[in-house]
Scaffold this motif. Structure first.
Motif, PDB file in Angstrom:
ATOM      1  N   PRO A  61      73.900  35.936  87.017  1.00 17.79           N
ATOM      2  CA  PRO A  61      74.869  37.137  87.629  1.00 17.79           C
ATOM      3  C   PRO A  61      74.289  38.296  88.022  1.00 17.79           C
ATOM      4  CG  PRO A  61      75.439  35.810  85.882  1.00 17.79           C
ATOM      5  CD  PRO A  61      74.222  35.551  85.771  1.00 17.79           C
ATOM      6  N   ALA A  62      74.755  39.051  89.115  1.00 14.86           N
ATOM      7  CA  ALA A  62      74.201  40.138  89.515  1.00 14.86           C
ATOM      8  C   ALA A  62      73.833  41.293  88.507  1.00 14.86           C
ATOM      9  CB  ALA A  62      74.888  40.920  90.774  1.00 14.86           C
ATOM     10  N   LEU A  63      74.833  41.536  87.671  1.00 13.71           N
ATOM     11  CA  LEU A  63      74.668  42.573  86.615  1.00 13.71           C
ATOM     12  C   LEU A  63      73.618  42.258  85.614  1.00 13.71           C
ATOM     13  CD1 LEU A  63      77.507  44.621  85.057  1.00 13.71           C
ATOM     14  CD2 LEU A  63      75.543  43.786  83.545  1.00 13.71           C
ATOM     15  N   VAL A  64      73.447  40.994  85.159  1.00  8.05           N
ATOM     16  CA  VAL A  64      72.306  40.534  84.200  1.00  8.05           C
ATOM     17  C   VAL A  64      71.090  40.680  84.817  1.00  8.05           C
ATOM     18  CG1 VAL A  64      71.580  38.914  82.789  1.00  8.05           C
ATOM     19  CG2 VAL A  64      74.104  39.229  82.860  1.00  8.05           C
ATOM     20  N   LYS A  65      70.992  40.311  86.351  1.00  8.75           N
ATOM     21  CA  LYS A  65      69.938  40.087  86.959  1.00  8.75           C
ATOM     22  C   LYS A  65      69.492  41.693  87.213  1.00  8.75           C
ATOM     23  CE  LYS A  65      69.574  37.372  90.595  1.00  8.75           C
ATOM     24  NZ  LYS A  65      69.660  37.065  92.070  1.00  8.75           N
ATOM     25  N   ALA A  66      70.180  42.620  87.430  1.00 13.84           N
ATOM     26  CA  ALA A  66      69.819  43.973  87.795  1.00 13.84           C
ATOM     27  C   ALA A  66      69.002  44.541  86.284  1.00 13.84           C
ATOM     28  CB  ALA A  66      71.042  44.948  88.055  1.00 13.84           C
ATOM     29  N   SER A  67      69.700  44.100  85.294  1.00 17.79           N
ATOM     30  CA  SER A  67      69.296  44.811  83.919  1.00 17.79           C
ATOM     31  C   SER A  67      67.815  44.028  83.672  1.00 17.79           C
ATOM     32  CB  SER A  67      70.263  44.288  83.047  1.00 17.79           C
ATOM     33  OG  SER A  67      69.842  44.601  81.629  1.00 17.79           O
ATOM     34  N   ARG A  68      67.784  42.770  84.044  1.00 17.13           N
ATOM     35  CA  ARG A  68      66.196  41.958  83.760  1.00 17.13           C
ATOM     36  C   ARG A  68      65.430  42.488  84.773  1.00 17.13           C
ATOM     37  NH1 ARG A  68      64.523  40.891  80.228  1.00 17.13           N
ATOM     38  NH2 ARG A  68      63.342  38.919  80.556  1.00 17.13           N
ATOM     39  N   ILE A  69      65.715  42.962  86.159  1.00 15.88           N
ATOM     40  CA  ILE A  69      64.686  43.266  86.991  1.00 15.88           C
ATOM     41  C   ILE A  69      64.115  44.785  86.109  1.00 15.88           C
ATOM     42  CG2 ILE A  69      64.408  44.683  89.160  1.00 15.88           C
ATOM     43  CD1 ILE A  69      66.467  42.300  90.145  1.00 15.88           C
ATOM     44  N   GLN A  70      65.224  45.571  85.874  1.00 16.47           N
ATOM     45  CA  GLN A  70      64.756  46.848  85.268  1.00 16.47           C
ATOM     46  C   GLN A  70      63.704  46.549  84.115  1.00 16.47           C
ATOM     47  OE1 GLN A  70      68.424  49.014  85.193  1.00 16.47           O
ATOM     48  NE2 GLN A  70      68.720  48.982  87.366  1.00 16.47           N
ATOM     49  N   LEU A 123      75.916  50.982  91.172  1.00 19.96           N
ATOM     50  CA  LEU A 123      75.847  50.052  89.942  1.00 19.96           C
ATOM     51  C   LEU A 123      74.193  49.873  89.384  1.00 19.96           C
ATOM     52  CD1 LEU A 123      78.303  47.414  91.311  1.00 19.96           C
ATOM     53  CD2 LEU A 123      78.831  48.830  89.643  1.00 19.96           C
ATOM     54  N   PHE A 124      73.680  49.799  90.284  1.00 12.94           N
ATOM     55  CA  PHE A 124      71.923  49.459  89.766  1.00 12.94           C
ATOM     56  C   PHE A 124      71.471  50.721  89.115  1.00 12.94           C
ATOM     57  CE2 PHE A 124      67.436  49.179  90.331  1.00 12.94           C
ATOM     58  CZ  PHE A 124      67.329  47.623  90.256  1.00 12.94           C
ATOM     59  N   ASN A 162      70.708  50.921  85.108  1.00  9.26           N
ATOM     60  CA  ASN A 162      69.309  51.614  84.510  1.00  9.26           C
ATOM     61  C   ASN A 162      69.632  52.786  83.556  1.00  9.26           C
ATOM     62  OD1 ASN A 162      66.472  51.723  84.706  1.00  9.26           O
ATOM     63  ND2 ASN A 162      66.574  53.148  86.282  1.00  9.26           N
ATOM     64  N   TYR A 163      70.847  53.511  83.694  1.00  7.35           N
ATOM     65  CA  TYR A 163      71.123  54.494  82.878  1.00  7.35           C
ATOM     66  C   TYR A 163      71.478  54.097  81.328  1.00  7.35           C
ATOM     67  CZ  TYR A 163      73.110  58.917  81.151  1.00  7.35           C
ATOM     68  OH  TYR A 163      73.294  59.980  80.439  1.00  7.35           O
ATOM     69  N   ALA A 164      72.093  52.935  81.569  1.00  7.24           N
ATOM     70  CA  ALA A 164      72.435  52.022  80.225  1.00  7.24           C
ATOM     71  C   ALA A 164      71.333  51.778  79.196  1.00  7.24           C
ATOM     72  CB  ALA A 164      73.355  50.830  80.717  1.00  7.24           C
ATOM     73  N   ARG A 165      70.368  51.574  80.135  1.00  5.67           N
ATOM     74  CA  ARG A 165      69.180  51.125  79.204  1.00  5.67           C
ATOM     75  C   ARG A 165      68.397  52.263  78.588  1.00  5.67           C
ATOM     76  NH1 ARG A 165      63.903  50.992  81.219  1.00  5.67           N
ATOM     77  NH2 ARG A 165      64.462  51.407  83.346  1.00  5.67           N
ATOM     78  N   ASN A 223      73.668  47.705  76.286  1.00  4.41           N
ATOM     79  CA  ASN A 223      73.544  46.510  77.008  1.00  4.41           C
ATOM     80  C   ASN A 223      74.775  46.683  78.157  1.00  4.41           C
ATOM     81  OD1 ASN A 223      74.307  43.933  77.914  1.00  4.41           O
ATOM     82  ND2 ASN A 223      72.488  43.128  76.570  1.00  4.41           N
ATOM     83  N   PRO A 224      74.563  46.599  79.267  1.00  2.00           N
ATOM     84  CA  PRO A 224      75.562  46.866  80.173  1.00  2.00           C
ATOM     85  C   PRO A 224      76.469  45.620  80.367  1.00  2.00           C
ATOM     86  CG  PRO A 224      73.740  46.418  81.312  1.00  2.00           C
ATOM     87  CD  PRO A 224      72.894  46.941  79.929  1.00  2.00           C
TER      88      PRO A 224
END
Length: 257
Positions: free
Chosen positions: A140-149, A196-197, A201-204, A209-210
């Protein structure tokens, strides 16, 4: 808790049952790697729900369902002589030993961050051309963005201070507003994605965990809305016949519960 011998006996019991099901059950006999895929995804989400609810009895149950799927895939693999459950276990054992030289070799690390950095460096040495190869395309896009970062952070591509990330969020919000005013829908979507991206990133940087944060809000909204529905039912009045002001009274009540 159970002894190691009891644990191994339980696992052997599951393997024996899988052999029986694959041989004798019409449904189990016809399953393939492809037919099980969507069921595995569903079971993973059910485990995620149980974890978020902190329902440990349900966590145990859902872990069993996932373990069944792993054994099922390995059984199918053994039927084509590609791999079996021993190959699966040995593969992950070998990987863990290789990726933890600070445990199984003489590498020294000072903290968790160095462990993560070493992990990504080792993956590149194993032949991966990009640190992002380990991010599944179907996430899912939200999880993917978090993993990418998380991945790029492991090789040093990251902001130094949290205020820099917040400044980036503000910058992306302004760019979104500019495109909204310009009326370019494609550009609005692109900038909304950037917002969103940057928020993920700010959540990290906030150690949030977003995915968990958003699901927490989802659950909160569902609970409040269902309270609103129940109160409307007590009045014998469909929601669509209520004004926003009337609904807001019950919404505010729900927030206090």
């Amino acid at each position: 808790m159970n002894t190691r011998q009891t644990q191994l006996q339980a696992f052997e019991r599951l393997l024996d049952i899988m052999d029986d099901l694959r041989e004798k059950c019409p449904w189990d006999k016809k399953q393939t790697l492809q037919s099980l895929r969507h069921l595995t995804i569903e079971e993973t989400y059910e485990l995620g729900d149980a974890i978020l609810d902190n329902d440990l009895a349900e966590v145990k149950k859902e872990l069993g369902d996932l373990l069944l799927h792993i054994v099922f895939y390995a059984k199918i693999g053994s039927e084509t002589n590609d791999f079996d459950i021993a190959d699966v276990c040995n593969e992950i054992c070998d990987k863990l030993i290789h990726r933890h030289p600070h445990i199984y070799s003489d590498t020294i690390v000072k903290d968790e961050e160095e462990v993560k950095q070493n992990w990504e460096k080792l993956k590149l040495k194993e032949g991966k051309k990009s640190v992002l190869e380990g991010v599944p395309r179907s996430l899912p896009a939200l999880v993917k963005a978090s993993r990418i970062q998380d991945k790029v952070k492991g090789v040093g591509f990251d902001w130094e201070e949290s205020h820099q990330v917040w400044d980036k969020v503000q910058e992306e919000l302004q760019e979104l507003q500019d495109e909204v005013e310009a009326g370019d829908q494609d550009a609005v979507e692109a900038e909304f994605g950037d917002v969103l991206f940057s928020m993920i990133n700010y959540a990290r940087f906030l150690n949030v965990n977003p995915e968990d944060a958003l699901e927490r809000t989802n659950k909160k909204f569902i609970k409040r809305f269902q309270y609103l529905e129940s109160k409307a039912g007590e009045l014998g009045k469909p929601l669509m016949d209520m004004t926003l002001a009337e609904m807001d009274v019950f919404w505010e009540e729900a927030k206090k519960i």
